[in-house]
Each structure stands twice: as C-alpha cells, then as structure tokens.
Write a protein that holds these residues in place. Sequence first.
Motif, PDB file in Angstrom:
ATOM      1  N   PRO A  15       0.834  -1.206   0.000  1.00 33.66           N
ATOM      2  CA  PRO A  15       0.000   0.000   0.000  1.00 33.66           C
ATOM      3  C   PRO A  15       0.873   1.263   0.000  1.00 33.66           C
ATOM      4  O   PRO A  15       1.985   1.256   0.517  1.00 33.66           O
ATOM      5  CB  PRO A  15      -0.794  -0.108   1.307  1.00 33.66           C
ATOM      6  CG  PRO A  15      -0.775  -1.553   1.650  1.00 33.66           C
ATOM      7  CD  PRO A  15       0.526  -2.084   1.138  1.00 33.66           C
ATOM      8  N   ASN A  16       0.340   2.323  -0.594  1.00 32.98           N
ATOM      9  CA  ASN A  16       1.111   3.551  -0.731  1.00 32.98           C
ATOM     10  C   ASN A  16       0.304   4.754  -0.265  1.00 32.98           C
ATOM     11  O   ASN A  16      -0.875   4.874  -0.560  1.00 32.98           O
ATOM     12  CB  ASN A  16       1.536   3.745  -2.189  1.00 32.98           C
ATOM     13  CG  ASN A  16       2.270   5.050  -2.404  1.00 32.98           C
ATOM     14  OD1 ASN A  16       1.692   6.025  -2.857  1.00 32.98           O
ATOM     15  ND2 ASN A  16       3.546   5.070  -2.084  1.00 32.98           N
ATOM     16  N   LEU A  17       0.969   5.629   0.462  1.00 33.05           N
ATOM     17  CA  LEU A  17       0.408   6.927   0.826  1.00 33.05           C
ATOM     18  C   LEU A  17       1.190   7.967   0.040  1.00 33.05           C
ATOM     19  O   LEU A  17       2.395   8.101   0.218  1.00 33.05           O
ATOM     20  CB  LEU A  17       0.554   7.175   2.332  1.00 33.05           C
ATOM     21  CG  LEU A  17       0.241   8.590   2.829  1.00 33.05           C
ATOM     22  CD1 LEU A  17      -1.224   8.937   2.582  1.00 33.05           C
ATOM     23  CD2 LEU A  17       0.562   8.719   4.306  1.00 33.05           C
ATOM     24  N   HIS A  18       0.499   8.652  -0.883  1.00 32.67           N
ATOM     25  CA  HIS A  18       1.163   9.653  -1.725  1.00 32.67           C
ATOM     26  C   HIS A  18       0.636  11.037  -1.384  1.00 32.67           C
ATOM     27  O   HIS A  18      -0.569  11.294  -1.486  1.00 32.67           O
ATOM     28  CB  HIS A  18       0.935   9.367  -3.205  1.00 32.67           C
ATOM     29  CG  HIS A  18       1.572  10.383  -4.101  1.00 32.67           C
ATOM     30  ND1 HIS A  18       2.932  10.480  -4.267  1.00 32.67           N
ATOM     31  CD2 HIS A  18       1.027  11.375  -4.840  1.00 32.67           C
ATOM     32  CE1 HIS A  18       3.197  11.477  -5.093  1.00 32.67           C
ATOM     33  NE2 HIS A  18       2.055  12.047  -5.446  1.00 32.67           N
ATOM     34  N   ILE A  19       1.520  11.917  -0.943  1.00 34.52           N
ATOM     35  CA  ILE A  19       1.138  13.293  -0.662  1.00 34.52           C
ATOM     36  C   ILE A  19       1.132  14.037  -1.992  1.00 34.52           C
ATOM     37  O   ILE A  19       2.172  14.242  -2.605  1.00 34.52           O
ATOM     38  CB  ILE A  19       2.091  13.940   0.343  1.00 34.52           C
ATOM     39  CG1 ILE A  19       2.040  13.174   1.668  1.00 34.52           C
ATOM     40  CG2 ILE A  19       1.725  15.413   0.562  1.00 34.52           C
ATOM     41  CD1 ILE A  19       3.059  13.591   2.685  1.00 34.52           C
ATOM     42  N   VAL A  20      -0.062  14.404  -2.442  1.00 33.76           N
ATOM     43  CA  VAL A  20      -0.237  15.040  -3.748  1.00 33.76           C
ATOM     44  C   VAL A  20       0.213  16.496  -3.694  1.00 33.76           C
ATOM     45  O   VAL A  20       0.855  16.997  -4.615  1.00 33.76           O
ATOM     46  CB  VAL A  20      -1.707  14.937  -4.206  1.00 33.76           C
ATOM     47  CG1 VAL A  20      -1.927  15.663  -5.516  1.00 33.76           C
ATOM     48  CG2 VAL A  20      -2.130  13.483  -4.309  1.00 33.76           C
ATOM     49  N   GLY A  21      -0.122  17.179  -2.623  1.00 28.95           N
ATOM     50  CA  GLY A  21       0.259  18.588  -2.506  1.00 28.95           C
ATOM     51  C   GLY A  21      -0.136  19.165  -1.170  1.00 28.95           C
ATOM     52  O   GLY A  21      -0.909  18.577  -0.420  1.00 28.95           O
ATOM     53  N   GLU A  22       0.403  20.332  -0.892  1.00 27.14           N
ATOM     54  CA  GLU A  22       0.063  21.051   0.328  1.00 27.14           C
ATOM     55  C   GLU A  22       0.086  22.539   0.016  1.00 27.14           C
ATOM     56  O   GLU A  22       0.742  22.975  -0.937  1.00 27.14           O
ATOM     57  CB  GLU A  22       1.046  20.736   1.454  1.00 27.14           C
ATOM     58  CG  GLU A  22       2.479  21.139   1.144  1.00 27.14           C
ATOM     59  CD  GLU A  22       3.430  20.925   2.293  1.00 27.14           C
ATOM     60  OE1 GLU A  22       3.283  21.624   3.315  1.00 27.14           O
ATOM     61  OE2 GLU A  22       4.316  20.075   2.152  1.00 27.14           O
TER      62      GLU A  22
END
Length: 197
Positions: A75-82
């Motif tokens: 499984p992957n947690l991808h931070i798209v943006g902030e």
Amino acid sequence: MRLAPVSFIKIVSVILSASLLSACGFHLRGDYSIPEELGTLSLTSYDQYSTFTRMMKSQLRVNEVNVVPPSEDVPNLHIVGEGLRERNLSLYQNTTAAEKELTFTATYRVTIPDVGDKTFSTSVSRSYLENPLTALAKSVERDMIEDEMRQFATDQIIRQMARLRSDIKAGHVLTQEELNSFDEQVNGNSQEIESTE
C-alpha cells in the motif's frame, strides 16, 4: 504501627489507575487503529524533502506503521500537494492587518493493491494577532503556528486512514452509497448484539 511512605501510595494508585483504564479499553488521544492491511506501507510525495513529508513519516512510525520503499504489492500513501493560505480577519485604524487567519491544506492519495485508491484532503485553520512593532517575534510565532498546523494535519490523515477499513473489507473502493449501506449494516449488527445481551 508505621504508615507507608506517601510516594509508595502514589505509585500504587498510578499503577492501579493505569490497569483499570487499560482494562476498560481506554486509549489515549491520538491512538487510532489503522487497519492491519496498512501496517506496512510506502510513503511518496510531490516533495520528498518537505517539512510536511518528514512530519508524516514520523507520525506513521509513531503509530507503528512500517514505512518501506515503494513496491507494486505494498500500500502507498502519496502526498499530492500542500498549501498555506492567509486572509485578514481584522484591521488596525491605519488599515494594516491586526488579525490573520492561516489555513493549511494537504491533499493525499492512499493506494491499496487489489482494492484501489482513494484521494482525501484535510485542512487546518489558525488565527493569530499581527503586530508590526514586534515583527521578528511574530515571524517566529507564525513559523511555530505553521508547524503546529502541519502536525495536526498528520494526525487527521492517520484518523482518515483508519476509515479505510470498510473499503478493505469490501475488497474495492466503496462509493458513497455503498459506504452508507456498510455503516447502516455495521450499526444494525451492533444493535442486535446489544439486544441479545
């Protein structure tokens, strides 16, 4: 007859309180149950070296999630943006900002092999007083507020990840209708159990 020392009584009462709290299922604030299927995951980001990415990695480790390099079967947690937004809440008589509101927003996607992916966003808002006479102190205060907001956002992400349990159980990403039906089914089962007791 000699009385027991006060420190001994305090220690015994703390141990007794802790055992009673743990026996009733009490968990400290911040202790969220991430699904077992997400116990090992990879963390990717639009910026691997950003403060928020480092805080998120640290928060995962605190919650006993094993962070591993990206792979197809993990499984992957991808931070798209902030992003950070500010707006004036009030003004001084000379029209300079007196009070400001900061809003930190983060968007991320969780991908679970053989289940699918789901995109979430979270936001945190804080306000603070702006004083032009103490600009340096206010600059330091603002940095501290921004870091506090990022930390709070990582807590919210952990809580939102705990909600993925229903998607994992269903074997695919649930639509809103399916999610509502799943919640009704879970609530119905818990009411049946209570009525039989």
